[in-house]
Design an enzyme around this catalytic site. Structure first.
Site, PDB file in Angstrom:
ATOM      1  N   GLU A  97       0.850  -1.200   0.000  1.00  0.00           N
ATOM      2  CA  GLU A  97       0.000   0.000   0.000  1.00  0.00           C
ATOM      3  C   GLU A  97       0.880   1.242   0.000  1.00  0.00           C
ATOM      4  O   GLU A  97       2.012   1.205   0.504  1.00  0.00           O
ATOM      5  CB  GLU A  97      -0.902  -0.074   1.258  1.00  0.00           C
ATOM      6  CG  GLU A  97      -1.764   1.122   1.552  1.00  0.00           C
ATOM      7  CD  GLU A  97      -2.851   1.391   0.524  1.00  0.00           C
ATOM      8  OE1 GLU A  97      -2.517   1.514  -0.669  1.00  0.00           O
ATOM      9  OE2 GLU A  97      -4.014   1.529   0.924  1.00  0.00           O
ATOM     10  N   ASP A  98       0.371   2.338  -0.540  1.00  0.00           N
ATOM     11  CA  ASP A  98       1.152   3.577  -0.544  1.00  0.00           C
ATOM     12  C   ASP A  98       1.236   4.189   0.855  1.00  0.00           C
ATOM     13  O   ASP A  98       2.301   4.445   1.384  1.00  0.00           O
ATOM     14  CB  ASP A  98       0.592   4.593  -1.574  1.00  0.00           C
ATOM     15  CG  ASP A  98      -0.897   4.887  -1.407  1.00  0.00           C
ATOM     16  OD1 ASP A  98      -1.567   4.297  -0.521  1.00  0.00           O
ATOM     17  OD2 ASP A  98      -1.415   5.718  -2.174  1.00  0.00           O
ATOM     18  N   ASP A 101      -3.300   5.752   6.730  1.00  0.00           N
ATOM     19  CA  ASP A 101      -3.701   6.973   7.422  1.00  0.00           C
ATOM     20  C   ASP A 101      -4.596   6.546   8.590  1.00  0.00           C
ATOM     21  O   ASP A 101      -4.093   6.115   9.629  1.00  0.00           O
ATOM     22  CB  ASP A 101      -4.404   7.852   6.381  1.00  0.00           C
ATOM     23  CG  ASP A 101      -4.798   9.222   6.886  1.00  0.00           C
ATOM     24  OD1 ASP A 101      -4.375   9.607   7.974  1.00  0.00           O
ATOM     25  OD2 ASP A 101      -5.536   9.921   6.174  1.00  0.00           O
ATOM     26  N   PHE A 150      -0.806  16.261   4.117  1.00  0.00           N
ATOM     27  CA  PHE A 150      -1.218  15.613   2.868  1.00  0.00           C
ATOM     28  C   PHE A 150      -0.049  15.638   1.887  1.00  0.00           C
ATOM     29  O   PHE A 150       0.446  16.692   1.512  1.00  0.00           O
ATOM     30  CB  PHE A 150      -2.452  16.280   2.272  1.00  0.00           C
ATOM     31  CG  PHE A 150      -3.056  15.438   1.184  1.00  0.00           C
ATOM     32  CD1 PHE A 150      -3.862  14.359   1.489  1.00  0.00           C
ATOM     33  CD2 PHE A 150      -2.765  15.697  -0.152  1.00  0.00           C
ATOM     34  CE1 PHE A 150      -4.380  13.543   0.487  1.00  0.00           C
ATOM     35  CE2 PHE A 150      -3.280  14.885  -1.160  1.00  0.00           C
ATOM     36  CZ  PHE A 150      -4.092  13.812  -0.838  1.00  0.00           C
ATOM     37  N   ARG A 163       1.462  12.215  -9.377  1.00  0.00           N
ATOM     38  CA  ARG A 163       1.982  10.853  -9.149  1.00  0.00           C
ATOM     39  C   ARG A 163       3.404  10.688  -9.676  1.00  0.00           C
ATOM     40  O   ARG A 163       4.169   9.871  -9.192  1.00  0.00           O
ATOM     41  CB  ARG A 163       1.106   9.806  -9.860  1.00  0.00           C
ATOM     42  CG  ARG A 163      -0.257   9.614  -9.263  1.00  0.00           C
ATOM     43  CD  ARG A 163      -0.893   8.346  -9.811  1.00  0.00           C
ATOM     44  NE  ARG A 163      -2.341   8.342  -9.670  1.00  0.00           N
ATOM     45  CZ  ARG A 163      -2.996   7.968  -8.589  1.00  0.00           C
ATOM     46  NH1 ARG A 163      -2.339   7.576  -7.525  1.00  0.00           N
ATOM     47  NH2 ARG A 163      -4.305   7.990  -8.555  1.00  0.00           N
TER      48      ARG A 163
HETATM   49  P1  5GP Z   1      -6.969   5.357   5.283  1.00  0.00           P
HETATM   50  O1  5GP Z   1      -8.130   4.476   4.919  1.00  0.00           O
HETATM   51  O2  5GP Z   1      -5.840   4.637   5.953  1.00  0.00           O
HETATM   52  O3  5GP Z   1      -7.427   6.554   6.083  1.00  0.00           O
HETATM   53  O4  5GP Z   1      -6.446   6.022   3.941  1.00  0.00           O
HETATM   54  C1  5GP Z   1      -5.622   5.366   3.064  1.00  0.00           C
HETATM   55  C2  5GP Z   1      -5.746   5.934   1.681  1.00  0.00           C
HETATM   56  O5  5GP Z   1      -6.027   7.349   1.715  1.00  0.00           O
HETATM   57  C3  5GP Z   1      -4.430   5.808   0.963  1.00  0.00           C
HETATM   58  O6  5GP Z   1      -4.343   4.604   0.229  1.00  0.00           O
HETATM   59  C4  5GP Z   1      -4.415   7.016   0.055  1.00  0.00           C
HETATM   60  O7  5GP Z   1      -5.111   6.704  -1.142  1.00  0.00           O
HETATM   61  C5  5GP Z   1      -5.224   8.046   0.799  1.00  0.00           C
HETATM   62  N1  5GP Z   1      -4.349   8.971   1.550  1.00  0.00           N
HETATM   63  C6  5GP Z   1      -4.237   9.106   2.894  1.00  0.00           C
HETATM   64  N2  5GP Z   1      -3.363  10.070   3.216  1.00  0.00           N
HETATM   65  C7  5GP Z   1      -2.888  10.555   2.034  1.00  0.00           C
HETATM   66  C8  5GP Z   1      -1.932  11.566   1.698  1.00  0.00           C
HETATM   67  O8  5GP Z   1      -1.305  12.241   2.530  1.00  0.00           O
HETATM   68  N3  5GP Z   1      -1.721  11.769   0.367  1.00  0.00           N
HETATM   69  C9  5GP Z   1      -2.382  11.066  -0.607  1.00  0.00           C
HETATM   70  N4  5GP Z   1      -2.088  11.361  -1.868  1.00  0.00           N
HETATM   71  N5  5GP Z   1      -3.277  10.116  -0.321  1.00  0.00           N
HETATM   72  C10 5GP Z   1      -3.523   9.858   0.985  1.00  0.00           C
END
Ligand code: 5GP
Length: 178
Positions: A97-98, A101, A150, A163
């Site tokens: 995963e990237d 959060d 972010f 990207r």
């Molecule tokens: P979670 O479900 O853990 O809150 O969010 C995960 C997803 O939210 C990540 O796969 C990504 O797509 C998006 N995301 C969360 N924080 C960031 C950020 O700082 N930058 C970007 N580009 N995407 C984020």
């Protein structure tokens, strides 16, 4: 005025950290075969670099999933746009995963994968925003813990842009708060 507040991680720092995580995975899975699942789209560059540093027999599959919510905050309602093609039953699987959060996206995906009976399932992420966590999901391998900001670049987007940046940048709030 710049679109970016700062450079959070440079290309060289990322390269070193990815090599370090690949080495840890190599040590943990020596003698095994792996199925790497890249979570599109954000993890595509990270995953490409990770597998090129992974000296193990592995297959690679892709899942396209997104959580829908506001543009910069995940809701945890995960939509699968494209599922993987391989059967994961009895396989050692690592989800790549990237960024983690709140952890909501990955906890939904983890349950989805566990219901298909892999031999093991681990999570590898590039970035971990630990302080934002709302679930008890465990990240097994992470390259960086980052503060609550972010970020874009190295595969991560805002509104489908950025990207292709080689570094990871903190996006200026003026880009998404208008
Ligand atoms: P979670 O479900 O853990 O809150 O969010 C995960 C997803 O939210 C990540 O796969 C990504 O797509 C998006 N995301 C969360 N924080 C960031 C950020 O700082 N930058 C970007 N580009 N995407 C984020």
């Amino acid at each position: 005025m710049s679109e970016y507040k700062e450079t959070l991680l440079t290309k060289d720092e990322i390269e070193n950290a990815v090599k370090g995580v690949a080495y840890r995975i190599h040590k943990d899975y020596e003698g095994e075969e792996l199925l790497i699942v890249c979570i599109l789209k954000g993890a595509f560059i990270f995953c490409a670099d990770l597998v090129r540093n992974l000296d193990l027999p592995c297959e690679i599959d892709f899942i396209s999933a997104s959580s829908y919510g506001s543009s910069t905050v995940s809701s945890g309602n995960v939509r699968i746009h494209k599922d993987i093609e391989y059967d994961i039953a009895g396989r050692h699987v690592i989800l790549v995963e990237d960024i983690v959060d709140s952890g909501l996206t990955l906890s939904r995906l983890k349950s989805f994968f566990l219901s298909r009976n892999p031999a093991s399932l681990k999570i590898c992420c590039l970035l971990d925003k630990k302080e934002r966590r709302q679930t008890d999901i465990e990240v097994d391998y992470s390259c960086f813990t980052i503060p609550d900001a972010f970020v874009v670049g190295y595969g991560l987007d805002y509104d489908s842009r950025y990207r292709n940046l080689p570094d990871i940048m903190v996006l200026d709030e003026s880009v998404y708060n208008h």
